[in-house]
Design a protein around this motif. Structure first.
Motif, PDB file in Angstrom:
ATOM      1  N   ALA A  42       0.857  -1.174   0.000  1.00 23.13           N
ATOM      2  CA  ALA A  42       0.000   0.000   0.000  1.00 23.13           C
ATOM      3  C   ALA A  42       0.894   1.224   0.000  1.00 23.13           C
ATOM      4  O   ALA A  42       1.976   1.209   0.584  1.00 23.13           O
ATOM      5  N   ALA A  43       0.461   2.247  -0.676  1.00 24.00           N
ATOM      6  CA  ALA A  43       1.192   3.515  -0.724  1.00 24.00           C
ATOM      7  C   ALA A  43       0.192   4.600  -1.081  1.00 24.00           C
ATOM      8  O   ALA A  43      -0.882   4.318  -1.625  1.00 24.00           O
ATOM      9  N   ASP A  44       0.557   5.816  -0.775  1.00 19.97           N
ATOM     10  CA  ASP A  44      -0.319   6.923  -1.146  1.00 19.97           C
ATOM     11  C   ASP A  44      -0.334   7.117  -2.659  1.00 19.97           C
ATOM     12  O   ASP A  44      -1.321   7.580  -3.219  1.00 19.97           O
ATOM     13  N   ARG A  45       0.787   6.714  -3.326  1.00 18.59           N
ATOM     14  CA  ARG A  45       0.897   6.961  -4.764  1.00 18.59           C
ATOM     15  C   ARG A  45       1.866   5.973  -5.403  1.00 18.59           C
ATOM     16  O   ARG A  45       2.857   5.592  -4.787  1.00 18.59           O
ATOM     17  N   ILE A  46       1.582   5.556  -6.633  1.00 21.18           N
ATOM     18  CA  ILE A  46       2.541   4.786  -7.432  1.00 21.18           C
ATOM     19  C   ILE A  46       2.709   5.510  -8.760  1.00 21.18           C
ATOM     20  O   ILE A  46       1.730   5.967  -9.361  1.00 21.18           O
ATOM     21  N   GLU A  47       3.954   5.668  -9.162  1.00 21.53           N
ATOM     22  CA  GLU A  47       4.267   6.312 -10.432  1.00 21.53           C
ATOM     23  C   GLU A  47       5.083   5.334 -11.263  1.00 21.53           C
ATOM     24  O   GLU A  47       6.126   4.858 -10.812  1.00 21.53           O
ATOM     25  N   LEU A  48       4.609   5.014 -12.462  1.00 28.51           N
ATOM     26  CA  LEU A  48       5.332   4.118 -13.358  1.00 28.51           C
ATOM     27  C   LEU A  48       6.104   4.957 -14.359  1.00 28.51           C
ATOM     28  O   LEU A  48       5.536   5.795 -15.054  1.00 28.51           O
ATOM     29  N   GLN A  49       7.415   4.746 -14.405  1.00 22.06           N
ATOM     30  CA  GLN A  49       8.299   5.483 -15.303  1.00 22.06           C
ATOM     31  C   GLN A  49       8.878   4.489 -16.301  1.00 22.06           C
ATOM     32  O   GLN A  49      10.016   4.050 -16.179  1.00 22.06           O
ATOM     33  N   ASP A  50       8.058   4.125 -17.296  1.00 23.99           N
ATOM     34  CA  ASP A  50       8.433   3.072 -18.242  1.00 23.99           C
ATOM     35  C   ASP A  50       9.705   3.381 -19.028  1.00 23.99           C
ATOM     36  O   ASP A  50      10.506   2.492 -19.261  1.00 23.99           O
ATOM     37  N   ARG A  51       9.911   4.617 -19.414  1.00 21.22           N
ATOM     38  CA  ARG A  51      11.117   4.953 -20.186  1.00 21.22           C
ATOM     39  C   ARG A  51      12.373   4.808 -19.340  1.00 21.22           C
ATOM     40  O   ARG A  51      13.449   4.562 -19.858  1.00 21.22           O
ATOM     41  N   ALA A  52      12.247   4.953 -18.036  1.00 23.98           N
ATOM     42  CA  ALA A  52      13.382   4.800 -17.125  1.00 23.98           C
ATOM     43  C   ALA A  52      13.408   3.398 -16.508  1.00 23.98           C
ATOM     44  O   ALA A  52      14.285   3.092 -15.705  1.00 23.98           O
ATOM     45  N   ASP A  53      12.452   2.550 -16.871  1.00 26.61           N
ATOM     46  CA  ASP A  53      12.352   1.191 -16.334  1.00 26.61           C
ATOM     47  C   ASP A  53      12.321   1.177 -14.810  1.00 26.61           C
ATOM     48  O   ASP A  53      13.093   0.484 -14.153  1.00 26.61           O
ATOM     49  N   ARG A  54      11.396   1.939 -14.233  1.00 27.83           N
ATOM     50  CA  ARG A  54      11.257   1.934 -12.782  1.00 27.83           C
ATOM     51  C   ARG A  54       9.829   2.299 -12.376  1.00 27.83           C
ATOM     52  O   ARG A  54       9.093   2.935 -13.116  1.00 27.83           O
ATOM     53  N   ALA A  55       9.502   1.862 -11.157  1.00 29.22           N
ATOM     54  CA  ALA A  55       8.236   2.211 -10.525  1.00 29.22           C
ATOM     55  C   ALA A  55       8.587   2.849  -9.191  1.00 29.22           C
ATOM     56  O   ALA A  55       9.508   2.405  -8.501  1.00 29.22           O
ATOM     57  N   VAL A  56       7.862   3.892  -8.823  1.00 31.14           N
ATOM     58  CA  VAL A  56       8.135   4.614  -7.580  1.00 31.14           C
ATOM     59  C   VAL A  56       6.869   4.621  -6.732  1.00 31.14           C
ATOM     60  O   VAL A  56       5.830   5.121  -7.156  1.00 31.14           O
ATOM     61  N   LEU A  57       6.978   4.031  -5.538  1.00 35.43           N
ATOM     62  CA  LEU A  57       5.898   4.052  -4.553  1.00 35.43           C
ATOM     63  C   LEU A  57       6.240   5.135  -3.536  1.00 35.43           C
ATOM     64  O   LEU A  57       7.358   5.158  -3.023  1.00 35.43           O
ATOM     65  N   SER A  80      14.458  -4.297 -15.693  1.00 36.85           N
ATOM     66  CA  SER A  80      14.857  -4.279 -17.094  1.00 36.85           C
ATOM     67  C   SER A  80      13.665  -4.735 -17.918  1.00 36.85           C
ATOM     68  O   SER A  80      12.932  -5.638 -17.521  1.00 36.85           O
ATOM     69  N   GLY A  81      13.460  -4.072 -19.041  1.00 35.13           N
ATOM     70  CA  GLY A  81      12.323  -4.377 -19.903  1.00 35.13           C
ATOM     71  C   GLY A  81      12.638  -5.541 -20.828  1.00 35.13           C
ATOM     72  O   GLY A  81      13.460  -6.392 -20.531  1.00 35.13           O
ATOM     73  N   GLY A  82      11.973  -5.562 -21.941  1.00 34.17           N
ATOM     74  CA  GLY A  82      12.184  -6.638 -22.897  1.00 34.17           C
ATOM     75  C   GLY A  82      11.045  -7.637 -22.830  1.00 34.17           C
ATOM     76  O   GLY A  82       9.978  -7.362 -22.296  1.00 34.17           O
ATOM     77  N   GLY A  83      11.293  -8.828 -23.362  1.00 37.32           N
ATOM     78  CA  GLY A  83      10.278  -9.868 -23.392  1.00 37.32           C
ATOM     79  C   GLY A  83       9.794 -10.263 -22.018  1.00 37.32           C
ATOM     80  O   GLY A  83       8.610 -10.475 -21.794  1.00 37.32           O
ATOM     81  N   GLN A  84      10.704 -10.377 -21.072  1.00 39.23           N
ATOM     82  CA  GLN A  84      10.344 -10.740 -19.692  1.00 39.23           C
ATOM     83  C   GLN A  84      10.910  -9.685 -18.762  1.00 39.23           C
ATOM     84  O   GLN A  84      12.113  -9.485 -18.692  1.00 39.23           O
TER      85      GLN A  84
END
Length: 174
Positions: A42-57, A80-84
């Protein structure tokens, strides 16, 4: 939605560590932790930064898996992105607290490198076991492969400090 589920999976991997005795001793609570247990966060907010390959809670982040719990103001998950998609690292900051059924560790910052399976807690590290004392230092490293933990000094004189309470003894015995 897939990225949110991915964030939950990444947090599960990070919760495979625990706190235990320090100074290069075996971490007993690592032996019994179920890293396959479901992870809730649980978090107040989640931000997905796909171009930077990260998620920030951010905001009162609270992650649990089995009897382990991680709390912090912010958790950044690098993948890391890619197929998996594969999680590489998790960083927690802001009043980091990691607890198990028997131990609690607090620090300013924590890093979990999934490739090396090392958890590093940095800055005013305090490890405590209910009723059994506490140990303080500046840098705790938990090796998830070996179950070894080491604590390096900090603060006054750069030393590891601690206190423990011996078990009570019957009257008249030394």
């Amino acid at each position: 939605m897939r990225r949110v589920r991915l964030a939950a999976l990444m947090l599960a991997v990070a919760m495979t560590g625990a706190i235990g005795p320090v100074a290069a001793q075996t971490v007993n609570s690592l032996k019994n932790h179920d890293s396959n247990a479901p992870v809730d966060f649980a978090a107040d907010r989640i931000e997905l930064q796909d171009r930077a390959d990260r998620a920030v809670l951010t905001g009162n982040v609270d992650v649990t898996q089995g009897d382990m719990r991680l709390r912090a103001a912010r958790v950044t998950i690098a993948y890391s992105g890619g197929g998996q998609t594969q999680v590489n690292r998790m960083d927690a900051s802001g009043g980091v607290v990691l607890t198990t059924a028997t131990e609690t560790a607090r620090s300013s910052y924590a890093i979990y490198d999934l490739r090396t399976r090392l958890v590093t807690m940095i800055g005013n590290v305090v490890i405590s076991r209910a009723g059994k004392g506490e140990t303080r230092g500046n840098r705790l490293v938990l090796n998830m492969n070996s179950g070894q933990a080491s604590l390096n000094g900090g603060g006054t004189g750069g030393r590891v400090t601690g206190r423990f309470t011996p078990p009570p003894r019957p009257a008249g015995k030394n």
